[in-house]
Motif scaffolding. Structure first.
Motif, short mmCIF file in Angstrom:
data_model
loop_
_atom_site.label_atom_id
_atom_site.label_comp_id
_atom_site.label_asym_id
_atom_site.label_seq_id
_atom_site.Cartn_x
_atom_site.Cartn_y
_atom_site.Cartn_z
N ALA A 1 0.83 -1.21 0.00
CA ALA A 1 0.00 0.00 0.00
C ALA A 1 0.87 1.26 0.00
O ALA A 1 0.59 2.22 -0.73
CB ALA A 1 -0.92 -0.01 1.22
N GLY B 1 2.33 1.94 -3.39
CA GLY B 1 1.38 2.10 -4.48
C GLY B 1 1.18 0.86 -5.32
O GLY B 1 0.76 0.95 -6.48
N ASP C 1 -6.21 -4.30 -6.89
CA ASP C 1 -7.53 -3.67 -7.03
C ASP C 1 -8.52 -4.22 -6.00
O ASP C 1 -9.32 -3.48 -5.44
CB ASP C 1 -8.08 -3.91 -8.44
CG ASP C 1 -7.22 -3.27 -9.51
OD1 ASP C 1 -7.19 -2.04 -9.57
OD2 ASP C 1 -6.57 -4.02 -10.26
N SER D 1 -8.63 2.15 5.93
CA SER D 1 -8.24 3.33 5.15
C SER D 1 -7.70 2.96 3.77
O SER D 1 -7.63 3.82 2.88
CB SER D 1 -7.20 4.15 5.92
OG SER D 1 -6.03 3.39 6.15
N LEU D 2 -7.33 1.70 3.58
CA LEU D 2 -6.87 1.25 2.26
C LEU D 2 -8.03 0.96 1.32
O LEU D 2 -7.82 0.77 0.11
CB LEU D 2 -6.03 -0.02 2.39
CG LEU D 2 -4.79 0.02 3.28
CD1 LEU D 2 -4.07 -1.32 3.21
CD2 LEU D 2 -3.86 1.15 2.88
N GLU E 1 -12.05 1.32 -0.34
CA GLU E 1 -13.09 2.23 -0.80
C GLU E 1 -14.40 1.89 -0.08
O GLU E 1 -14.80 0.72 -0.04
CB GLU E 1 -13.28 2.06 -2.32
CG GLU E 1 -14.30 2.99 -2.93
CD GLU E 1 -13.78 4.40 -3.12
OE1 GLU E 1 -14.58 5.26 -3.51
OE2 GLU E 1 -12.57 4.64 -2.88
N SER F 1 -9.63 -1.52 -3.43
CA SER F 1 -8.59 -0.57 -3.04
C SER F 1 -9.05 0.86 -3.31
O SER F 1 -9.61 1.16 -4.36
CB SER F 1 -7.31 -0.85 -3.82
OG SER F 1 -6.40 0.22 -3.69
N ALA F 2 -8.79 1.73 -2.35
CA ALA F 2 -9.15 3.14 -2.51
C ALA F 2 -8.36 3.79 -3.65
O ALA F 2 -8.78 4.82 -4.18
CB ALA F 2 -8.89 3.89 -1.21
N THR F 3 -7.24 3.19 -4.05
CA THR F 3 -6.42 3.75 -5.12
C THR F 3 -6.58 3.03 -6.45
O THR F 3 -5.89 3.34 -7.42
CB THR F 3 -4.92 3.71 -4.72
OG1 THR F 3 -4.54 2.35 -4.48
CG2 THR F 3 -4.68 4.54 -3.47
N SER F 4 -7.50 2.08 -6.52
CA SER F 4 -7.71 1.34 -7.76
C SER F 4 -8.13 2.27 -8.90
O SER F 4 -8.92 3.20 -8.71
CB SER F 4 -8.79 0.27 -7.55
OG SER F 4 -9.14 -0.34 -8.78
N GLN F 5 -7.61 1.97 -10.08
CA GLN F 5 -8.00 2.73 -11.28
C GLN F 5 -9.18 2.08 -11.99
O GLN F 5 -9.63 2.59 -13.02
CB GLN F 5 -6.80 2.79 -12.24
CG GLN F 5 -5.58 3.49 -11.66
CD GLN F 5 -5.85 4.93 -11.27
OE1 GLN F 5 -6.31 5.73 -12.10
NE2 GLN F 5 -5.60 5.27 -10.02
N LYS G 1 -12.31 0.84 -10.34
CA LYS G 1 -13.22 0.56 -9.22
C LYS G 1 -14.56 -0.02 -9.69
O LYS G 1 -15.09 -0.94 -9.04
CB LYS G 1 -13.45 1.83 -8.40
CG LYS G 1 -12.21 2.27 -7.63
CD LYS G 1 -12.44 3.57 -6.88
CE LYS G 1 -11.14 4.00 -6.20
NZ LYS G 1 -11.27 5.31 -5.55
#
Length: 404
Positions: free
Chosen positions: A78, A81, A85, A99-100, A102, A298-302, A304
């Motif tokens: 995490a 980066g 997903d 927090s990781l 969504e 993941s909150a950072t997934s491209q 979602k």
């Protein structure tokens, strides 16, 4: 004309190649981090393939690692980066990792997911501060596994669903003989057991309060089974904290506490008939905590939206049927739990009734961001109480002092 024909053919070919490239580019690859042993790979891949079968434009790439490695690597991935997903999450670790992820509430609402299809307690367990962060695939309460052959040989009635701690202790005494212990204690008993007796280890502000009289008393009852009554062997360290399952399988202990996730393994390792019962209650009604696992985005997934489509399949009825039929997990989906009962619990009489009774008497499993630290301290400090060298209240005070 010849040159024009060649040019036209080349243009047509390039157009076709372009179309092919676009079609290829339209396929989304979703990465999925999951824990498991190498022999679990085929099962999890079967679920990944289900996603592509329903959504041909979505491919799920499974990234499998061992249980301990998974939790060690997750924060590192995490931070760099590189987190997947779809992230696998256990309910007891949600406060440390939410927090990781969504929040899924809007996805669930817009996607038509029927929340009522899932066991209520694990939906709460995969939420944090009122928001849902993962959809569950399995669930289970801690319960008592017992050796039915030893119960019969001792002339004992099999446990009632609402048996009391006094009933449990009396059975352990009757079963402790001829080199066999009536009970095999392990670390988590000192959390799940006191809760079943009606104790609380948190205060109203959701902070640890281990020295309140109710928890000290209930914790002490479980300590005394080993320290004073000698009804259980001592586990010596954190590394030995789960040794009761091996002692149970070998016939060295007649009862121990574990979850339905180990039932299939217990049957494979034991050469006697196994029974299951709820944890013993205190003076009031029965109450039990449950845990389980699920998958979040993941909150950072491209990707979602695609990840949520995959998530719906991974936690859908067919996936639950596959996991239940393999005995791998008691499904969080209520309608599909029957597949697990028909396989994992087929030869363990009464397990369906036991678990349904326990699910009907669940209480919220209260945890916070210090939970994993607390669990590790219990494994470290409880053996000191079990030897009788330190009073239970002092042990709890030592643990409390290390939870700032």
């Amino acid at each position: 004309m010849k040159r024009s024909s060649i040019f036209a053919a080349a243009l047509a070919a390039s157009s076709l190649l372009g179309i092919g490239a676009q079609a290829q580019d339209s396929t989304v690859t979703i990465t999925w981090q999951m824990w498991g042993a190498p022999n679990d790979t085929q099962l999890w891949q079967q679920l990944a393939d289900l996603v592509t079968r329903q959504y041909p434009d979505i491919k799920v790439e499974l990234q499998l690692s061992g249980w301990t490695d998974y939790w060690t690597r997750l924060p590192v991935l995490a931070a760099s980066g590189q987190v997947a997903d779809i992230i696998s999450m256990q309910s007891m670790r949600m406060p440390n990792f939410y927090s990781l992820l969504e929040p899924l509430d809007d996805y669930v609402k817009d996607g038509g997911v029927e929340v009522a299809d899932f066991e209520t307690s694990i939906m709460a367990g995969l939420s944090y501060d009122g928001r849902l962060y993962a959809l569950p695939y399995d669930v289970g309460p801690w319960m008592v596994f017992y050796n039915r052959d030893k119960f019969a040989a001792a002339g004992l009635k099999e446990p009632a669903k609402d048996w009391t701690f006094d009933d449990f202790k009396a059975a352990a005494k009757a079963l402790t003989k001829d080199g066999t212990y009536g009970y095999g204690t392990q670390a988590f008993d000192f959390i799940a057991g006191p809760i079943a007796l009606g104790a609380e280890y948190f205060n109203a502000d959701n902070q640890f309060d281990l020295t309140n009289p109710g928890f000290v008393e209930a914790f002490g009852k479980y300590v005394d089974l080993t320290a004073k009554d000698k009804l259980s062997p001592v586990f010596a360290s954190a590394a030995d904290a789960s040794a009761a399952s091996g002692r149970f399988a070998s016939g060295n202990v007649a009862m121990y506490i574990d979850g339905p996730w180990t039932l299939l393994t217990a049957q494979a390792n034991a050469d006697f008939e196994i029974g299951t019962a709820p944890l013993p209650r205190g003076n009031d009604r029965s109450r039990f905590i449950t845990a389980g696992s699920g998958w979040g985005i993941s909150a950072t997934s491209q990707h979602k939206d695609a990840a949520f489509k995959a998530l719906q399949v991974l936690t859908g009825p067919k996936a639950a049927e596959i996991l239940g039929s393999a005995g791998r997990a008691l499904p969080a989906r209520l309608a599909e739990q029957t597949y697990w009962y028909d396989v994992a619990a087929k030869s363990v009489s009464g397990t369906r009734d036991t678990l349904q009774y326990m699910f009907a008497h669940t209480t919220p499993f209260r945890i916070n961001e210090k939970w994993n630290q607390f669990e590790n301290l219990v494994m470290q400090y409880v053996p000191v109480a079990l030897t009788g060298d330190t009073e239970p209240k002092a042990v709890l005070a030592d643990i409390q002092n290390q939870l700032p």
